[in-house]
Design an enzyme around this catalytic site. Structure first.
Site, PDB file in Angstrom:
ATOM      1  N   ARG A 101     -53.809  50.299  95.997  1.00 18.20           N
ATOM      2  CA  ARG A 101     -53.679  51.701  96.295  1.00 18.20           C
ATOM      3  C   ARG A 101     -53.752  52.005  97.788  1.00 18.20           C
ATOM      4  NH1 ARG A 101     -58.044  53.124  91.756  1.00 18.20           N
ATOM      5  NH2 ARG A 101     -57.854  50.953  91.214  1.00 18.20           N
ATOM      6  N   GLY A 102     -54.186  51.004  98.541  1.00 24.03           N
ATOM      7  CA  GLY A 102     -54.461  51.216  99.961  1.00 24.03           C
ATOM      8  C   GLY A 102     -53.321  51.783 100.786  1.00 24.03           C
TER       9      GLY A 102
ATOM     10  N   ASP B  26     -56.278  41.562 106.583  1.00 20.42           N
ATOM     11  CA  ASP B  26     -57.654  41.156 106.875  1.00 20.42           C
ATOM     12  C   ASP B  26     -57.695  39.615 106.864  1.00 20.42           C
ATOM     13  OD1 ASP B  26     -60.456  41.484 107.118  1.00 20.42           O
ATOM     14  OD2 ASP B  26     -60.730  41.458 104.961  1.00 20.42           O
ATOM     15  N   THR B  27     -58.065  38.983 105.744  1.00 21.47           N
ATOM     16  CA  THR B  27     -58.005  37.520 105.696  1.00 21.47           C
ATOM     17  C   THR B  27     -56.552  37.044 105.690  1.00 21.47           C
ATOM     18  OG1 THR B  27     -57.957  37.410 103.286  1.00 21.47           O
ATOM     19  CG2 THR B  27     -60.129  37.408 104.329  1.00 21.47           C
ATOM     20  N   GLY B  28     -55.650  37.899 105.243  1.00 25.13           N
ATOM     21  CA  GLY B  28     -54.229  37.559 105.200  1.00 25.13           C
ATOM     22  C   GLY B  28     -53.762  37.056 103.841  1.00 25.13           C
TER      23      GLY B  28
ATOM     24  N   LYS C 158     -56.926  43.080 111.351  1.00 22.68           N
ATOM     25  CA  LYS C 158     -58.230  42.520 111.771  1.00 22.68           C
ATOM     26  C   LYS C 158     -58.040  41.030 112.006  1.00 22.68           C
ATOM     27  CE  LYS C 158     -61.028  44.614 108.432  1.00 22.68           C
ATOM     28  NZ  LYS C 158     -62.272  44.696 107.635  1.00 22.68           N
TER      29      LYS C 158
ATOM     30  N   ASP D 251     -60.439  52.291 101.096  1.00 22.33           N
ATOM     31  CA  ASP D 251     -61.603  52.687 100.307  1.00 22.33           C
ATOM     32  C   ASP D 251     -62.778  51.747 100.454  1.00 22.33           C
ATOM     33  OD1 ASP D 251     -60.339  50.481  98.866  1.00 22.33           O
ATOM     34  OD2 ASP D 251     -61.754  50.943  97.266  1.00 22.33           O
TER      35      ASP D 251
ATOM     36  N   ARG E  17     -60.953  57.340 100.295  1.00 16.75           N
ATOM     37  CA  ARG E  17     -59.530  57.195 100.620  1.00 16.75           C
ATOM     38  C   ARG E  17     -58.945  58.476 101.197  1.00 16.75           C
ATOM     39  NH1 ARG E  17     -57.589  52.369  98.200  1.00 16.75           N
ATOM     40  NH2 ARG E  17     -58.547  51.844  96.221  1.00 16.75           N
TER      41      ARG E  17
HETATM   42  P1  IMP Z   1     -56.722  40.454 102.768  1.00 17.72           P
HETATM   43  O1  IMP Z   1     -58.109  39.946 102.997  1.00 17.72           O
HETATM   44  O2  IMP Z   1     -55.898  40.394 104.019  1.00 17.72           O
HETATM   45  O3  IMP Z   1     -56.087  39.785 101.585  1.00 17.72           O
HETATM   46  O4  IMP Z   1     -56.847  41.987 102.414  1.00 17.72           O
HETATM   47  C1  IMP Z   1     -57.030  42.385 101.092  1.00 17.72           C
HETATM   48  C2  IMP Z   1     -57.297  43.831 100.942  1.00 17.72           C
HETATM   49  O5  IMP Z   1     -58.658  44.055 101.260  1.00 17.72           O
HETATM   50  C3  IMP Z   1     -56.538  44.818 101.825  1.00 17.72           C
HETATM   51  O6  IMP Z   1     -55.252  45.130 101.361  1.00 17.72           O
HETATM   52  C4  IMP Z   1     -57.459  46.015 101.702  1.00 17.72           C
HETATM   53  O7  IMP Z   1     -57.158  46.740 100.523  1.00 17.72           O
HETATM   54  C5  IMP Z   1     -58.832  45.380 101.597  1.00 17.72           C
HETATM   55  N1  IMP Z   1     -59.554  45.495 102.879  1.00 17.72           N
HETATM   56  C6  IMP Z   1     -59.675  44.588 103.852  1.00 17.72           C
HETATM   57  N2  IMP Z   1     -60.413  45.054 104.883  1.00 17.72           N
HETATM   58  C7  IMP Z   1     -60.752  46.318 104.531  1.00 17.72           C
HETATM   59  C8  IMP Z   1     -61.525  47.350 105.188  1.00 17.72           C
HETATM   60  O8  IMP Z   1     -62.039  47.238 106.315  1.00 17.72           O
HETATM   61  N3  IMP Z   1     -61.645  48.513 104.488  1.00 17.72           N
HETATM   62  C9  IMP Z   1     -61.106  48.716 103.248  1.00 17.72           C
HETATM   63  N4  IMP Z   1     -60.371  47.785 102.627  1.00 17.72           N
HETATM   64  C10 IMP Z   1     -60.213  46.594 103.252  1.00 17.72           C
HETATM   65 MG    MG Z   2     -55.076  46.767  99.811  1.00 19.49          MG
END
Ligand code: IMP
Ligand code: MG
Length: 184
Positions: free
Chosen positions: A43-44, A107-109, A135, A163, A169
């Site tokens: 939903r982000g 974030d982690t990707g 990030k 969120d 949100r």
């Molecule tokens: P990933 O770690 O790059 O796979 O990110 C996964 C998901 O984690 C993102 O699409 C966001 O929905 C959520 N996320 C990562 N960092 C944040 C944050 O600082 N605030 C809120 N959601 C986050």
């Molecule tokens: Mg997301």
């Protein structure tokens, strides 16, 4: 108790300005003559995608369809790999289509990487990615988005679609979640 800090990290006005700039960049560097499909990760993505697509449209960018996926990535810090769970898939065959993936944050990707690979495997063409926030210090997988709104420190942020446990949100700005003592 974790609550949103009252002073924004990024104000609504600044987000609005930056989304306009990103739209200009996307129209210049990606849009071209052939329309594309915008694939949002719910939903982000919902606030960012709504604003970004309207700016692209104002600038004459050819958006063919807006499509959405609901996915969540699970994992613990002790595991090196995470798996992507698709709760709702795109409602379109992306084979031979130009696709722009839109998400709130990389974030982690793991999420962006997995979705990108999946759509490439399905035959998506000229696949690009746009995220509002990045990030880089948290990255576990080698992936960078093609279009990035803001690069931020290792902070957990909420608002403008992002969120914490499905809350906040709706905030018009982006702010850091911080620990505050419980009221008596
Ligand atoms: P990933 O770690 O790059 O796979 O990110 C996964 C998901 O984690 C993102 O699409 C966001 O929905 C959520 N996320 C990562 N960092 C944040 C944050 O600082 N605030 C809120 N959601 C986050
Ligand atoms: Mg997301």
């Amino acid at each position: 108790m974790l609550v949103p800090r009252t002073t924004p990290l990024i104000t609504g006005e600044r987000i609005c300005e930056r989304v306009r700039e990103l739209a200009v960049q996307i129209v210049d560097e990606y849009c071209g003559e052939e329309p594309f499909i915008a694939a949002g990760l719910l939903r982000g993505c919902y606030v960012f995608m709504a604003d970004l697509m309207r700016e692209i449209s104002r600038l004459g960018g050819h958006v063919r369809e807006l499509e959405f996926m609901v996915c969540s990535s699970y994992g613990s810090s002790t595991e090196s790999s995470r798996t992507l769970e698709i709760q709702r898939d795109l409602n379109i065959d992306v084979r031979g289509e130009r696709v722009l993936i839109v998400d709130d944050i990389v974030d982690t990707g793991h999420t962006l990487y997995a979705v990108k690979q999946m759509l490439l495997n399905r035959g998506a063409d000229d696949l690009n990615t746009a995220v509002l926030l990045d990030k880089p210090s948290r990255r576990e997988v080698a992936i960078d988005a093609d279009f990035v709104g803001f690069t931020i420190e290792n902070l957990f942020v909420v608002g403008y679609g992002l969120d914490y446990a499905q809350r906040y949100r709706e905030l018009p700005h982006i702010t850091v979640l911080e620990e505050r003592p419980e009221p008596d």
